[in-house]
Design a protein around this motif. Sequence first.
Motif, mmCIF file in Angstrom:
data_model
loop_
_atom_site.group_PDB
_atom_site.id
_atom_site.type_symbol
_atom_site.label_atom_id
_atom_site.label_comp_id
_atom_site.label_asym_id
_atom_site.label_seq_id
_atom_site.Cartn_x
_atom_site.Cartn_y
_atom_site.Cartn_z
ATOM 1 N N HIS A 47 -9.140 -1.807 0.562
ATOM 2 C CA HIS A 47 -10.465 -1.177 0.579
ATOM 3 C C HIS A 47 -11.609 -2.200 0.700
ATOM 4 N N PHE A 48 -11.662 -3.164 -0.206
ATOM 5 C CA PHE A 48 -12.777 -4.127 -0.194
ATOM 6 C C PHE A 48 -12.480 -5.358 0.671
ATOM 7 N N GLN A 49 -11.407 -5.292 1.473
ATOM 8 C CA GLN A 49 -11.114 -6.402 2.383
ATOM 9 C C GLN A 49 -11.734 -6.173 3.752
ATOM 10 N N MET B 219 0.865 -1.190 0.000
ATOM 11 C CA MET B 219 0.000 0.000 0.000
ATOM 12 C C MET B 219 0.898 1.235 0.000
ATOM 13 N N THR B 220 1.061 1.837 -1.164
ATOM 14 C CA THR B 220 1.902 3.035 -1.288
ATOM 15 C C THR B 220 1.305 3.958 -2.337
ATOM 16 N N ASP B 221 1.874 5.140 -2.364
ATOM 17 C CA ASP B 221 1.527 6.067 -3.431
ATOM 18 C C ASP B 221 2.343 5.707 -4.672
ATOM 19 N N PHE B 222 1.906 6.227 -5.813
ATOM 20 C CA PHE B 222 2.582 6.024 -7.096
ATOM 21 C C PHE B 222 4.085 6.312 -7.015
ATOM 22 N N LYS B 223 4.465 7.292 -6.184
ATOM 23 C CA LYS B 223 5.883 7.681 -6.055
ATOM 24 C C LYS B 223 6.765 6.481 -5.685
ATOM 25 N N LEU C 251 -2.322 -3.600 -10.521
ATOM 26 C CA LEU C 251 -1.840 -2.259 -10.189
ATOM 27 C C LEU C 251 -3.047 -1.343 -10.026
ATOM 28 N N PHE C 252 -3.040 -0.523 -8.994
ATOM 29 C CA PHE C 252 -4.167 0.327 -8.590
ATOM 30 C C PHE C 252 -5.326 -0.529 -8.063
ATOM 31 N N ALA C 253 -4.952 -1.575 -7.317
ATOM 32 C CA ALA C 253 -5.959 -2.523 -6.815
ATOM 33 C C ALA C 253 -6.709 -1.962 -5.611
ATOM 34 N N ARG C 254 -7.939 -2.456 -5.428
ATOM 35 C CA ARG C 254 -8.694 -2.124 -4.211
ATOM 36 C C ARG C 254 -9.106 -3.392 -3.462
ATOM 37 N N GLU C 255 -8.553 -4.543 -3.916
ATOM 38 C CA GLU C 255 -8.841 -5.783 -3.196
ATOM 39 C C GLU C 255 -7.683 -6.748 -3.391
ATOM 40 N N SER D 172 -1.166 -7.235 -4.895
ATOM 41 C CA SER D 172 -2.041 -6.080 -5.146
ATOM 42 C C SER D 172 -1.314 -4.824 -4.715
ATOM 43 N N TRP D 173 -1.215 -3.880 -5.642
ATOM 44 C CA TRP D 173 -0.551 -2.616 -5.308
ATOM 45 C C TRP D 173 -1.499 -1.442 -5.574
ATOM 46 N N GLY D 174 -1.382 -0.408 -4.727
ATOM 47 C CA GLY D 174 -2.154 0.816 -4.936
ATOM 48 C C GLY D 174 -2.175 1.579 -3.628
ATOM 49 N N ASN D 175 -2.911 2.688 -3.591
ATOM 50 C CA ASN D 175 -2.961 3.431 -2.330
ATOM 51 C C ASN D 175 -4.106 2.981 -1.413
ATOM 52 N N GLU D 176 -4.878 1.954 -1.860
ATOM 53 C CA GLU D 176 -5.928 1.430 -0.969
ATOM 54 C C GLU D 176 -6.272 -0.039 -1.291
ATOM 55 N N PRO D 177 -5.259 -0.918 -1.391
ATOM 56 C CA PRO D 177 -5.579 -2.308 -1.774
ATOM 57 C C PRO D 177 -6.398 -3.062 -0.728
ATOM 58 N N ALA E 126 -14.827 9.604 -5.463
ATOM 59 C CA ALA E 126 -14.574 8.221 -5.061
ATOM 60 C C ALA E 126 -13.089 7.967 -4.811
ATOM 61 N N TYR E 127 -12.217 8.503 -5.629
ATOM 62 C CA TYR E 127 -10.768 8.324 -5.428
ATOM 63 C C TYR E 127 -10.017 9.383 -6.227
ATOM 64 N N PRO E 128 -8.744 9.673 -5.814
ATOM 65 C CA PRO E 128 -7.993 10.688 -6.556
ATOM 66 C C PRO E 128 -7.586 10.149 -7.932
ATOM 67 N N ILE F 287 -4.241 -3.754 -14.918
ATOM 68 C CA ILE F 287 -4.061 -2.340 -14.526
ATOM 69 C C ILE F 287 -5.372 -1.581 -14.755
ATOM 70 N N ASP F 288 -5.850 -0.963 -13.693
ATOM 71 C CA ASP F 288 -7.088 -0.178 -13.790
ATOM 72 C C ASP F 288 -6.772 1.219 -13.266
ATOM 73 N N PRO F 289 -6.163 2.066 -14.098
ATOM 74 C CA PRO F 289 -5.627 3.337 -13.592
ATOM 75 C C PRO F 289 -6.713 4.332 -13.199
ATOM 76 N N PRO F 290 -6.345 5.244 -12.291
ATOM 77 C CA PRO F 290 -7.283 6.319 -11.941
ATOM 78 C C PRO F 290 -7.212 7.406 -13.004
ATOM 79 N N HIS G 37 -19.036 1.366 -7.112
ATOM 80 C CA HIS G 37 -18.581 2.243 -8.185
ATOM 81 C C HIS G 37 -17.158 1.882 -8.622
ATOM 82 N N SER G 38 -16.987 1.613 -9.907
ATOM 83 C CA SER G 38 -15.688 1.351 -10.521
ATOM 84 C C SER G 38 -15.073 0.002 -10.123
ATOM 85 N N ARG G 39 -15.788 -0.840 -9.403
ATOM 86 C CA ARG G 39 -15.247 -2.153 -9.032
ATOM 87 C C ARG G 39 -15.365 -3.098 -10.231
ATOM 88 N N LYS G 40 -14.245 -3.649 -10.658
ATOM 89 C CA LYS G 40 -14.230 -4.472 -11.869
ATOM 90 C C LYS G 40 -14.364 -5.954 -11.520
HETATM 91 N N1 SAM Z 1 -9.731 -1.946 -10.118
HETATM 92 C C1 SAM Z 1 -10.240 -1.345 -8.920
HETATM 93 C C2 SAM Z 1 -11.493 -2.065 -8.492
HETATM 94 O O1 SAM Z 1 -11.954 -2.948 -9.229
HETATM 95 O O2 SAM Z 1 -12.014 -1.773 -7.417
HETATM 96 C C3 SAM Z 1 -10.530 0.130 -9.132
HETATM 97 C C4 SAM Z 1 -9.306 0.942 -9.286
HETATM 98 S S1 SAM Z 1 -9.678 2.636 -9.371
HETATM 99 C C5 SAM Z 1 -10.094 2.847 -11.030
HETATM 100 C C6 SAM Z 1 -8.113 3.410 -9.271
HETATM 101 C C7 SAM Z 1 -7.391 3.283 -7.944
HETATM 102 O O3 SAM Z 1 -6.148 3.998 -8.052
HETATM 103 C C8 SAM Z 1 -8.115 3.901 -6.754
HETATM 104 O O4 SAM Z 1 -8.092 3.001 -5.681
HETATM 105 C C9 SAM Z 1 -7.270 5.125 -6.400
HETATM 106 O O5 SAM Z 1 -7.305 5.469 -5.024
HETATM 107 C C10 SAM Z 1 -5.907 4.645 -6.816
HETATM 108 N N2 SAM Z 1 -4.948 5.760 -6.959
HETATM 109 C C11 SAM Z 1 -5.215 7.045 -7.310
HETATM 110 N N3 SAM Z 1 -4.098 7.800 -7.249
HETATM 111 C C12 SAM Z 1 -3.097 6.977 -6.846
HETATM 112 C C13 SAM Z 1 -1.723 7.177 -6.565
HETATM 113 N N4 SAM Z 1 -1.156 8.389 -6.702
HETATM 114 N N5 SAM Z 1 -0.997 6.135 -6.143
HETATM 115 C C14 SAM Z 1 -1.563 4.912 -5.980
HETATM 116 N N6 SAM Z 1 -2.867 4.642 -6.232
HETATM 117 C C15 SAM Z 1 -3.635 5.664 -6.663
#
Ligand code: SAM
Length: 416
Positions: free
Chosen positions: A406-408, A212-216, A388-392, A399-404, A249-251, A235-238, A363-366
């Motif tokens: 979320h759905f756990q 669980m990290t930021d893109f940086k 990448l950009f996972a929420r579960e 699973s990588w993203g800033n809220e992997p 919903a998310y940044p 990959i499901d980018p924001p 919303h946006s859950r694939k």
């Molecule tokens: N595939 C996911 C699902 O089925 O629930 C949805 C992913 S959603 C389109 C994009 C995700 O990217 C969100 O969880 C969002 O918080 C995350 N995100 C946005 N900016 C980010 C950043 N700077 N670093 C990491 N993750 C980021």
Amino acid sequence: MNVSDELRSLEATGIYRLASSRAAFLDPVRLLDESYRRFRLVPSAYYSRSFGPSNQGGDAQGVQPVPSPYRKKRKRKRQPKPRELNAVERIAEARHQEARPLLISAHKSLLEAKDLLEFLPRMIKGDGCMQDVQTSYENNFVELGSSWRAPLYETTLCFQKPHGQDEEGSCRVQRRSTPLFNKVISVEENDEAEGEFQSRLYILPKASCFLMTDFKHVRDLISDNFNNGYNLIVIDPPWENGCVRQKEAYPTLPNRYLLYLPVQELADPAGALLVLWITNREKLRRFVEDELLPSWGVKDTTEFYWLKVKSDGSLIGDLDLFHHRPYECLLLGYINANREAEPGPEFKFLQGSQVIMSVPGAHSRKPPLQKILSEFIPGPKPPRCIELFARELGSGWTSWGNEPLHFQDSMYFSEK
Ligand code: SAM
């Protein structure tokens, strides 16, 4: 009701193949359940948007809200006159027209599968026990992870270990604390774990792993890539877009940042299937096809569609509505895969578009894709998978993203 083999297969595997078209219907709940031994996903929690107005910003589907005698009558907005499409919009419309016959044929075959249609309302309700999804109590990992305190936050992981010789089947609980952010956390092969954080409980599937990290800090994934790469990369980018609801919903990230995702370094040198979710915006499509996929080394792309239906089988919206299509597109392509090589019994290259249908969750859950794509994934079985950009999380997945997590949250689960 005459129960077909396909319906039995949906109940057992989460997939109903519609033989008369290049389409399949998925039940994400059954597919995700395969990652758990002691827990199961609660269908009414996954499909909560189907039960009246949602507290998640979703649309009500299936069940009509009861009209309140106190609600003020809203003035009907005057519909703006349809305007001429500009050049870019005309290209998008032509793309839609190309996909339309396949989408219509997929939907028609769904409507003809009477046993499936009859099953759908039961599928989304599960055993009828409705679990309350109180999203307002959730931890906001995006906010927590960007605070100065992030490196100080710890989670306590609880694992159930079988007792040695004594009482059969009994377990002792082992606890271990670990930093929650900016650290790879792995769960062992044999059993799921529970993670405690700020008075909430998270269910972590067996053999799952997350960062669980930021893109940086996304490159921290590479040092952990000790098994020589992944065979399935989802990959499901924001994506940036004008949709206000999504912003809540998310940044989002500037699209060009994605050029820096270390996709090639993550791919197995012996071959990987990449899946990229995109929006229906033509400008984005051009960037993806002309710059992004070539920069990641992705070749031989094919397009799939995710067609969203309600619990009565109808589409969630008008197929031809320009800005609100009831489907999303995913591009699939190969990295490091050799088309000339002989396909093995367990692997073949993707050929032609396909349609995946399901009732959408939050919303946006694939929907989960590993199973429906399994024969198209190169490399060993089971494949190594990363989202990448996972929420579960999932078994066998990183699973990588800033809220992997979320759905756990345990509010989406019940104990078996
Ligand atoms: N595939 C996911 C699902 O089925 O629930 C949805 C992913 S959603 C389109 C994009 C995700 O990217 C969100 O969880 C969002 O918080 C995350 N995100 C946005 N900016 C980010 C950043 N700077 N670093 C990491 N993750 C980021």
